[in-house]
Design a protein around this motif. Sequence first.
Motif, short mmCIF file in Angstrom:
data_model
loop_
_atom_site.label_atom_id
_atom_site.label_comp_id
_atom_site.label_asym_id
_atom_site.label_seq_id
_atom_site.Cartn_x
_atom_site.Cartn_y
_atom_site.Cartn_z
N ILE A 27 9.41 -10.49 12.98
CA ILE A 27 9.93 -9.12 12.93
C ILE A 27 8.78 -8.12 12.97
CG2 ILE A 27 11.08 -7.41 11.45
CD1 ILE A 27 12.96 -9.74 10.55
N GLU A 30 7.29 -8.02 16.39
CA GLU A 30 8.19 -7.30 17.31
C GLU A 30 8.10 -5.79 17.10
OE1 GLU A 30 10.61 -7.12 20.52
OE2 GLU A 30 9.76 -8.95 19.70
N LEU A 31 8.08 -5.36 15.85
CA LEU A 31 7.97 -3.93 15.57
C LEU A 31 6.60 -3.39 15.98
CD1 LEU A 31 9.78 -3.69 12.12
CD2 LEU A 31 10.62 -2.87 14.33
N VAL A 36 9.87 1.53 17.30
CA VAL A 36 11.15 1.68 16.60
C VAL A 36 12.16 0.71 17.19
CG1 VAL A 36 13.00 3.30 16.05
CG2 VAL A 36 10.64 4.10 16.16
N ARG A 37 12.84 -0.03 16.31
CA ARG A 37 13.87 -0.97 16.75
C ARG A 37 15.05 -0.93 15.80
NH1 ARG A 37 12.19 -5.09 20.43
NH2 ARG A 37 10.51 -4.12 21.60
N LEU A 42 16.39 -6.21 17.42
CA LEU A 42 15.62 -7.30 16.83
C LEU A 42 16.36 -8.62 16.95
CD1 LEU A 42 14.28 -5.43 13.68
CD2 LEU A 42 12.92 -6.23 15.62
N LEU A 57 14.82 -8.10 6.95
CA LEU A 57 14.47 -6.68 6.97
C LEU A 57 14.57 -6.08 5.57
CD1 LEU A 57 16.15 -5.50 10.27
CD2 LEU A 57 13.71 -5.30 9.71
N VAL A 66 8.35 -2.24 6.06
CA VAL A 66 9.09 -1.49 7.07
C VAL A 66 9.83 -0.33 6.42
CG1 VAL A 66 9.40 -3.51 8.57
CG2 VAL A 66 11.20 -2.89 6.95
N GLU A 76 17.22 2.54 12.29
CA GLU A 76 16.03 2.24 13.08
C GLU A 76 14.92 1.82 12.12
OE1 GLU A 76 16.31 5.32 16.78
OE2 GLU A 76 15.38 6.04 14.94
N TYR A 77 14.22 0.77 12.48
CA TYR A 77 13.14 0.26 11.64
C TYR A 77 11.80 0.44 12.32
CZ TYR A 77 16.59 -1.78 8.58
OH TYR A 77 17.62 -1.95 7.69
N THR A 78 10.82 0.81 11.52
CA THR A 78 9.43 0.92 11.97
C THR A 78 8.53 0.32 10.90
OG1 THR A 78 9.19 3.09 10.95
CG2 THR A 78 9.80 3.06 13.28
N LEU A 79 7.32 -0.03 11.29
CA LEU A 79 6.34 -0.46 10.31
C LEU A 79 5.86 0.76 9.53
CD1 LEU A 79 4.15 -2.94 12.38
CD2 LEU A 79 5.92 -3.49 10.71
#
Length: 111
Positions: A27, A30-31, A36-37, A42, A57, A66, A76-79
């Motif tokens: 994950i 990928e991020l 943004v995913r 994902l 997550l 995240v 939406e997920y980001t690091l």
Amino acid sequence: MDVTEHKRFAAAGELLRALAAPMRVAIVTELAGGGVRCVHQLVDALDAPQPLVSQHLRVLRLAGVVHGSRRGRETEYTLTDDHIAHIVADAVTHANEPITASTSPTSDATR
């Protein structure tokens, strides 16, 4: 070791514990590569069931790895930090290096 140093080491240990699962490494990777995913993106990219991705997550979010932001019905997920991407990338690179006598656990350097 003073109290401040102990707290820093404990926080680093918690971060590494949060990153310990292969799915979480995937994950974060990928991020790091895609910014943004949403969860469904994902799920598609990792070819994993949605409940599993959501569970991982959650662990990453609670560990501060995240950040999730609502966008309509989706999150939406980001690091949270580019350092995390580097930590994971370095770990993956290291894991793919061939084991030599100088890097094996029984080498003279680790005895």
